[in-house]
Design a protein around this motif. Sequence first.
Motif, short mmCIF file in Angstrom:
data_model
loop_
_atom_site.label_atom_id
_atom_site.label_comp_id
_atom_site.label_asym_id
_atom_site.label_seq_id
_atom_site.Cartn_x
_atom_site.Cartn_y
_atom_site.Cartn_z
N ASP A 322 0.82 -1.21 0.00
CA ASP A 322 0.00 0.00 0.00
C ASP A 322 0.86 1.26 0.00
O ASP A 322 0.49 2.27 -0.61
N TYR A 323 2.00 1.19 0.66
CA TYR A 323 2.92 2.33 0.69
C TYR A 323 4.33 1.80 1.00
O TYR A 323 4.51 0.67 1.47
N ALA A 324 5.32 2.64 0.73
CA ALA A 324 6.71 2.31 1.03
C ALA A 324 7.28 3.41 1.91
O ALA A 324 7.21 4.59 1.55
N PRO A 325 7.83 3.08 3.08
CA PRO A 325 8.34 4.11 3.97
C PRO A 325 9.67 4.69 3.48
O PRO A 325 10.43 4.04 2.75
N GLN A 326 9.91 5.91 3.90
CA GLN A 326 11.18 6.57 3.58
C GLN A 326 11.57 7.45 4.76
O GLN A 326 10.76 8.26 5.24
N SER A 327 12.78 7.30 5.25
CA SER A 327 13.25 8.08 6.40
C SER A 327 14.60 8.70 6.09
O SER A 327 15.40 8.13 5.33
N GLN A 328 14.82 9.87 6.67
CA GLN A 328 16.07 10.60 6.44
C GLN A 328 16.51 11.26 7.73
O GLN A 328 15.69 11.90 8.42
N TYR A 329 17.79 11.12 8.07
CA TYR A 329 18.34 11.68 9.31
C TYR A 329 19.64 12.40 9.00
O TYR A 329 20.40 11.98 8.12
N ASN A 330 19.89 13.48 9.73
CA ASN A 330 21.11 14.25 9.50
C ASN A 330 21.55 14.95 10.78
O ASN A 330 20.71 15.46 11.53
N VAL A 331 22.85 14.95 11.01
CA VAL A 331 23.46 15.69 12.12
C VAL A 331 24.65 16.45 11.54
O VAL A 331 25.48 15.86 10.84
N ASN A 332 24.73 17.76 11.79
CA ASN A 332 25.87 18.53 11.29
C ASN A 332 26.37 19.50 12.35
O ASN A 332 25.63 19.94 13.24
N LEU A 333 27.65 19.80 12.26
CA LEU A 333 28.33 20.72 13.16
C LEU A 333 28.99 21.80 12.33
O LEU A 333 29.57 21.53 11.27
N SER A 334 28.93 23.03 12.81
CA SER A 334 29.56 24.15 12.10
C SER A 334 30.08 25.16 13.11
O SER A 334 29.57 25.27 14.24
N GLY A 335 31.08 25.91 12.71
CA GLY A 335 31.68 26.93 13.57
C GLY A 335 33.06 27.27 13.07
O GLY A 335 33.41 26.99 11.93
N GLY A 336 33.87 27.87 13.95
CA GLY A 336 35.23 28.19 13.58
C GLY A 336 35.70 29.53 14.08
O GLY A 336 34.99 30.25 14.80
N THR A 337 36.92 29.85 13.71
CA THR A 337 37.55 31.12 14.07
C THR A 337 37.87 31.89 12.79
O THR A 337 37.50 31.47 11.69
N GLU A 338 38.59 33.00 12.93
CA GLU A 338 38.96 33.79 11.76
C GLU A 338 39.90 33.02 10.85
O GLU A 338 39.93 33.23 9.64
N LYS A 339 40.68 32.10 11.44
CA LYS A 339 41.67 31.36 10.66
C LYS A 339 41.14 30.01 10.16
O LYS A 339 41.50 29.57 9.08
N VAL A 340 40.31 29.36 10.96
CA VAL A 340 39.83 28.03 10.60
C VAL A 340 38.31 27.97 10.76
O VAL A 340 37.78 28.32 11.83
N LYS A 341 37.62 27.54 9.71
CA LYS A 341 36.18 27.34 9.76
C LYS A 341 35.87 25.91 9.35
O LYS A 341 36.59 25.32 8.54
N PHE A 342 34.81 25.35 9.92
CA PHE A 342 34.51 23.96 9.61
C PHE A 342 33.00 23.75 9.51
O PHE A 342 32.20 24.45 10.12
N PHE A 343 32.65 22.77 8.70
CA PHE A 343 31.28 22.30 8.57
C PHE A 343 31.34 20.79 8.33
O PHE A 343 31.89 20.34 7.33
N VAL A 344 30.79 20.03 9.26
CA VAL A 344 30.82 18.57 9.18
C VAL A 344 29.39 18.07 9.18
O VAL A 344 28.58 18.48 10.02
N SER A 345 29.06 17.19 8.25
CA SER A 345 27.70 16.70 8.12
C SER A 345 27.71 15.19 7.95
O SER A 345 28.55 14.64 7.22
#
Length: 365
Positions: A322-345
């Motif tokens: 009758d139907y097919a399930p679909q799920s999606q999950y995500n965790v990400n981190l972001s931040g940094g300083t003037e010299k180093v910036k980061f984004f992890v997902s």
Amino acid sequence: MREKNQLKKMNLLHVFMITVLMFSCWGTMVAQTGQSKTVRGVVVDKSGVTIPGVNITVKQAGGVGTISDFDGKFSIKVSEKATLVFTYIGYETREMVVGNNDNLRVVLTEDTKDLDEVVVIAYGTQKKVTITGAVSSVGSTELMKAPVASLGLALAGKVTGLSSIQYSGAPGADDPALYVRGLGSLSASGSAPLVLVDGVERSFTQIDPNEVADISILKDASATAVFGVRGANGVILVTTKRGNVGKTKISATASWGAQVPTLLMDFTNSYDFATFYNESQTNDGVLPGQLKFQPEVLDAFKNHTLPTVYPDIKWLDYMLQDYAPQSQYNVNLSGGTEKVKFFVSAGALNQGGLFKTFNTDKNNN
């Protein structure tokens, strides 16, 4: 007398300066021009496609030059020591010394400029891609509203002038075909827009929507001019998220959806089919004893007394869920300083299929 002597000295000085200048120019022309000849050639891109309208000038010759014709061909009269400069919008400038060559084949390379370059305009600053022309943009908030597995499907109905056509609903193969303002050539593949993800040409449909900052669609000639002929079918610019200066931020999202068939045909059962078939034969003059489905067969279809011989199965209900399930999950981190910036997902997507697997490997779906 004194004034006449001064005038004679000035005239002699002028004659001397003009003579020196003439000899200097003549020496430079002899050194640079050499023997004049006609040079012919063709200008192509890295795929071998000819490029019309390329500006071809002689370096340090005061604007002497020509342009390539509709077939990318050109002809110019220059010296052997001359240097030809080839320039075209969207491609890197190239210089080539004539030398002993009479027939040149010039290959121009695409100029992948920074799409986020800020251009100063009369009333402030603005991104180059949004200065002029028809441009539509979709932010990450809008993209997250649709719980779909393909990012291309998330654009459907959100951007004017963008057509999204889905040919398959199979898990992992449901990417749509995208066209900007319809088909622009005789083939569907030749009408596909140019897609750039952070300035790199690649597919974007399988990118996690949580990692996308915004998507811009460039639709007309003035908006896509900087991309040359590659932007003839429109341009899709995808910008992914970046780290920002500040404290580390943690974001988590989860979504669940159900996939259902858009429309399924409603077939009649075996008994009704056999009855209507007999009726059509009767209307054609077939005698009752010669009908294809005799009374005992109709009874078996109706009461399911011999299902192996006279089956009555709703195959769509038997094969499809009758139907097919679909799920999606995500965790990400972001931040940094003037010299180093980061984004992890980190993300996970689980997309089921509509077909029943009958206790076999679910990945067969």
